[in-house]
Design a protein around this motif. Structure first.
Motif, PDB file in Angstrom:
ATOM      1  N   PHE A 140      38.678  50.493  38.007  1.00 56.38           N
ATOM      2  CA  PHE A 140      38.524  49.495  39.067  1.00 56.38           C
ATOM      3  C   PHE A 140      37.581  48.372  38.635  1.00 56.38           C
ATOM      4  CE2 PHE A 140      40.320  52.383  42.382  1.00 56.38           C
ATOM      5  CZ  PHE A 140      41.225  51.466  42.911  1.00 56.38           C
ATOM      6  N   VAL A 141      36.586  48.680  37.814  1.00 55.54           N
ATOM      7  CA  VAL A 141      35.732  47.629  37.267  1.00 55.54           C
ATOM      8  C   VAL A 141      36.580  46.664  36.445  1.00 55.54           C
ATOM      9  CG1 VAL A 141      33.899  47.136  35.605  1.00 55.54           C
ATOM     10  CG2 VAL A 141      33.592  48.962  37.276  1.00 55.54           C
ATOM     11  N   ALA A 142      37.461  47.231  35.598  1.00 60.59           N
ATOM     12  CA  ALA A 142      38.365  46.383  34.809  1.00 60.59           C
ATOM     13  C   ALA A 142      39.271  45.567  35.718  1.00 60.59           C
ATOM     14  CB  ALA A 142      39.201  47.257  33.867  1.00 60.59           C
ATOM     15  N   PHE A 143      39.768  46.195  36.774  1.00 60.13           N
ATOM     16  CA  PHE A 143      40.653  45.506  37.716  1.00 60.13           C
ATOM     17  C   PHE A 143      39.957  44.304  38.354  1.00 60.13           C
ATOM     18  CE2 PHE A 143      41.557  44.853  42.210  1.00 60.13           C
ATOM     19  CZ  PHE A 143      42.893  44.470  42.165  1.00 60.13           C
ATOM     20  N   PHE A 144      38.737  44.527  38.863  1.00 60.19           N
ATOM     21  CA  PHE A 144      38.031  43.441  39.554  1.00 60.19           C
ATOM     22  C   PHE A 144      37.655  42.307  38.603  1.00 60.19           C
ATOM     23  CE2 PHE A 144      36.958  46.867  42.733  1.00 60.19           C
ATOM     24  CZ  PHE A 144      37.725  46.317  43.761  1.00 60.19           C
ATOM     25  N   LEU A 145      37.360  42.646  37.353  1.00 57.45           N
ATOM     26  CA  LEU A 145      37.065  41.600  36.373  1.00 57.45           C
ATOM     27  C   LEU A 145      38.299  40.742  36.114  1.00 57.45           C
ATOM     28  CD1 LEU A 145      34.881  43.534  33.764  1.00 57.45           C
ATOM     29  CD2 LEU A 145      34.122  41.773  35.383  1.00 57.45           C
ATOM     30  N   ILE A 146      39.445  41.412  35.924  1.00 59.47           N
ATOM     31  CA  ILE A 146      40.689  40.670  35.682  1.00 59.47           C
ATOM     32  C   ILE A 146      41.077  39.866  36.912  1.00 59.47           C
ATOM     33  CG2 ILE A 146      43.138  40.883  35.123  1.00 59.47           C
ATOM     34  CD1 ILE A 146      42.449  43.457  33.611  1.00 59.47           C
ATOM     35  N   TYR A 147      40.911  40.471  38.095  1.00 57.08           N
ATOM     36  CA  TYR A 147      41.258  39.780  39.345  1.00 57.08           C
ATOM     37  C   TYR A 147      40.419  38.508  39.503  1.00 57.08           C
ATOM     38  CZ  TYR A 147      42.532  39.118  44.236  1.00 57.08           C
ATOM     39  OH  TYR A 147      43.022  38.606  45.402  1.00 57.08           O
ATOM     40  N   ALA A 148      39.117  38.607  39.211  1.00 59.40           N
ATOM     41  CA  ALA A 148      38.240  37.450  39.350  1.00 59.40           C
ATOM     42  C   ALA A 148      38.646  36.329  38.393  1.00 59.40           C
ATOM     43  CB  ALA A 148      36.794  37.870  39.089  1.00 59.40           C
ATOM     44  N   LEU A 149      39.130  36.683  37.206  1.00 54.93           N
ATOM     45  CA  LEU A 149      39.547  35.683  36.229  1.00 54.93           C
ATOM     46  C   LEU A 149      40.878  35.045  36.609  1.00 54.93           C
ATOM     47  CD1 LEU A 149      38.622  37.511  32.885  1.00 54.93           C
ATOM     48  CD2 LEU A 149      37.460  35.539  33.900  1.00 54.93           C
TER      49      LEU A 149
END
Length: 277
Positions: A140-149
Motif C-alpha cells: 500500500f505504501v508503493a500504491f500511494f506513492l504511485i497514486y500521488a505521482l
C-alpha cells in the motif's frame, strides 16, 4: 459464545509480545540470505502488477467502467490508472492468499511447540496474519506513492482503509485457524489451496469491474470473501467515495462468526494434534 468471541482479542493482547516476536522472526527469516532482503517485499507486488497490467491493460485492452460515474481506463494513456485499480485488488488477494496458503502447514512446521502445554498455539495464526499485514502495508505504501505521482493528491477517504481491512483480517484469521487444524489431520488440504486461490482471483472483481458481470449473477460474486473488501477498498482509495456501510456491516458479522468458529474448532481439536504428528 460471547466469552469465546472476547477470547479472540484477549488472546492477542495477552500474548502481544510473543506475537510480535514470532511475526518479526517470520518476516526476517523469509528474506534471510537474499541480497535484496526486505526490498523483495516491495519489488514482488510491483512485478506482479506490471505483468497483470501488461496482459489485461495493454494486450487485452480491458476497459474499466466501474467506480465513480463516468470514469474509465479505456485509453492507452490511462494504463497507469488501470494499474492502480488492479493493484488494490491484488494487494488484498495476496494478503488472503499468503495467509491461507501457509495455514495447512502452520502446526506441522511448529511441531516442537505442540507438546508444550503452556504454549498458546492459537497465536501462530496471529503471527501469520501479522506477517501478511506487513507485506500488505509495504504494497500500500508503493500504491500511494504511485497514486500521488499519477493522480495527484490521495483521497482523504483512504484514511478509512483500516475499517475495510479489519473485517477481512478477522475472517482470514478464522480461516487460518480452520485450515491449520485440518492440515494436521488431512495433509492433502495444502495442495488444494493454490487452485482455490487462483479461482477466487478470477471470480472476484479484481481483474475486471463488477459491472462486467450480468446483474443476475452479481449476487453469487458476493459469496467470494474478496468481493466486498476489494470493492469497498477501491471506493475509498481510488474513487474517493464512502464505503457501503450496510455491506461492510453484514460482512463484518460473517467475519466474526468465521473467526469464532475457527477458534472454537482449533481449540477443540488441539488435544488430538500430538496423537497424529
Amino acid at each position: 459464545m460471547v466469552s469465546s468471541l472476547l477470547s479472540i482479542p484477549t488472546s492477542l493482547l495477552r500474548h502481544r509480545y510473543l506475537v510480535r516476536q514470532l511475526t518479526w522472526r517470520d518476516i526476517a527469516g523469509r528474506y534471510r540470505g537474499s541480497a535484496a532482503g526486505l526490498l523483495w517485499s516491495f519489488l514482488t507486488p510491483l512485478v506482479m502488477l506490471a505483468m497483470y497490467t501488461l496482459v489485461f491493460g495493454v494486450m487485452f485492452q480491458t476497459r474499466w467502467t466501474g467506480g465513480a460515474p463516468g470514469q474509465t481506463t479505456a485509453s492507452p494513456e490511462s494504463h497507469l490508472s488501470f494499474a492502480l485499480i488492479l493493484f488494490v485488488g491484488l494487494i488484498l488477494h495476496n494478503f488472503l492468499s499468503e495467509c491461507v496458503s501457509r495455514a495447512p502447514s502452520l502446526i506441522l512446521n511448529n511441531s516442537n511447540l505442540v507438546k508444550r502445554v503452556v504454549f498458546p498455539l492459537e497465536i501462530l495464526g496471529w503471527s501469520t496474519i501479522g506477517s501478511a499485514l506487513f507485506h500488505s502495508a509495504i504494497s500500500f505504501v508503493a500504491f500511494f506513492l504511485i497514486y500521488a505521482l499519477v493522480q495527484g493528491a490521495v483521497p482523504w477517504t483512504a484514511l478509512l482503509l483500516p475499517v475495510v481491512m479489519l473485517p477481512l483480517v478477522v475472517m482470514t484469521l478464522g480461516l487460518v485457524w480452520f485450515l491449520a487444524s485440518f492440515g494436521v489431520f488431512l495433509r492433502d488440504i495444502g495442495q488444494v489451496i493454490s487452485p482455490v486461490m487462483t479461482l477466487l482471483l478470477f471470480l472476484s472483481p479484481i481483474l475486471f469491474p463488477i459491472t462486467a458481470i450480468p446483474e443476475a449473477l452479481r449476487g453469487y460474486l458476493i459469496l467470494n470473501p474478496l468481493t466486498i473488501p476489494v470493492e469497498q477498498a477501491r471506493a475509498l482509495v481510488i474513487w474517493g467515495l464512502w464505503p457501503d456501510w450496510g455491506q461492510l456491516a453484514a460482512y463484518s458479522v460473517v467475519a466474526v462468526l468465521v473467526a469464532w468458529g475457527g477458534l472454537y474448532w482449533f481449540t477443540r481439536s488441539r488435544p488430538a494434534f500430538a496423537d497424529v504428528m
